[in-house]
Design an enzyme around this catalytic site. Sequence first.
Site, PDB file in Angstrom:
ATOM      1  N   SER A 217      -5.812  13.845   1.488  1.00 29.07           N
ATOM      2  CA  SER A 217      -6.355  14.789   0.518  1.00 29.07           C
ATOM      3  C   SER A 217      -6.207  16.212   1.037  1.00 29.07           C
ATOM      4  CB  SER A 217      -7.822  14.458   0.229  1.00 29.07           C
ATOM      5  OG  SER A 217      -8.270  15.165  -0.893  1.00 29.07           O
ATOM      6  N   ASN A 218      -6.927  17.148   0.475  1.00 31.21           N
ATOM      7  CA  ASN A 218      -6.874  18.542   0.934  1.00 31.21           C
ATOM      8  C   ASN A 218      -8.241  19.188   0.768  1.00 31.21           C
ATOM      9  OD1 ASN A 218      -7.026  19.741  -1.820  1.00 31.21           O
ATOM     10  ND2 ASN A 218      -5.114  18.607  -2.050  1.00 31.21           N
ATOM     11  N   TYR A 219      -8.335  20.484   1.129  1.00 29.45           N
ATOM     12  CA  TYR A 219      -9.638  21.158   1.180  1.00 29.45           C
ATOM     13  C   TYR A 219     -10.114  21.742  -0.156  1.00 29.45           C
ATOM     14  CZ  TYR A 219      -9.312  21.010   6.278  1.00 29.45           C
ATOM     15  OH  TYR A 219      -9.231  20.610   7.581  1.00 29.45           O
TER      16      TYR A 219
END
Length: 410
Positions: A217-219
């Site tokens: 995933s990412n931030y």
Amino acid sequence: MSLKNKNILLGVCAGIAAYKIPTLVRLLKKQGANVRVLVTQAATKFVTELTLSTLSQEPVYTDIFPDRLSTEADWTKHISMGEWADMYVVAPATANTIAKLSAGISDDMLSASFITLRPNKPKLIFPAMDGEMFTSASVQRNLAWLSENGCTVINPESGELASGQCGTGRMPEPEAIVKIIDTTLETTFHPSNLEKKSIVITAGPTREKIDDVRFISNYSSGKMGFALATSAVRRGAKVTLVTGPVHLPTPEGVDRLDVESTEEMDLAVKEHYQSCDIFIGAAAVADYRPVNHVTGKLKKNSETMAIDLVRNPDVLAGFSKQKKKHQIAVGFSLETAGNLDNAKEKLEQKQLDLVAYNTFDGKTSGFEVDTNIITLIDKRMNFYELPLLGKHEAAERMLDIVEGLISDDE
Ligand code: C5P
């Protein structure tokens, strides 16, 4: 826009900046606004009810319960205040009142009327306090909650504070507050051509499962997409928000669909291909997913490990590819500063009507933070460079430009 005949509720809290409020009331009245002032009990130590009442030509209220109960209008005043107002301004807003407003506490006329204000009416909060108080975790949390829930928080200015220290905490001057009130009323009450338009917005990150307990995933926090949804609803649009996993409350009036993976997001958006007028891809979509999803928990039995990835569908490009002439596609291009050409390329490759070139620096712009630096580029290569703005303010400016695209096409 004229302030003439606009009904403004002005909540005044106990901060030294309250000494500027009589001037503010006078300026608003001079421009023809109707002003009703609601003060906290403690605020009366800084500015008298007599002064405020004389300048506003209205009674000033503190408690919900009047001294004498005579008519129903007396004991339901907090409700009629919310119905009457075109806008609610809290200035100065102290840490205590900010906490009450974010928690829904309604134990005086100021806080109770704040809740009864009609949902499509703007709320402006002007925090003013000592710098240490302003940056404290609780004040910042409460302000973040208020801005995520439809309030516009105007950050205080830096300069000399009553404590003798220099820091961030000064309330803007009355003339500047009048200008902000005027602009806010203008954006709220000018007829919007987004009214009744169907807008689909993607937001947040997506998650691509590696096994049953891990994912790629990412931030992304989802803040920009949620801010766009809030502003679009305020302009009368019918908004569907397709969001990956985020920790944000659903903006009032928005139809929210929660998804996890890119493929799920793509499917949810496809459902709206025909019915939507505008698609805004604000999600930070994972470009790849693991080829295999391992059931259970992947074991660590080697020093290195490779996971085969496969390209995910491009949700935004999928929409653009099939879009009809009247439909509008808007995308984001998150880049390190100086890579404007990548954004222009994306505009062309994904056949967008508008791209938001969004730089990330990890502090003031990009993922997780509350502010953003955006340059918008439309398909005719018009550039709109926005300054560093709160994500809600950036969303408002972006939608102003989207509105321009609709008028161009109609
Ligand atoms: O190609 P890039 O990921 O930089 O493009 C960003 C834009 O495309 C964003 O608007 C994002 O929401 C959208 N996008 C998408 N599906 C993908 C990748 C990006 O909708 N698989």
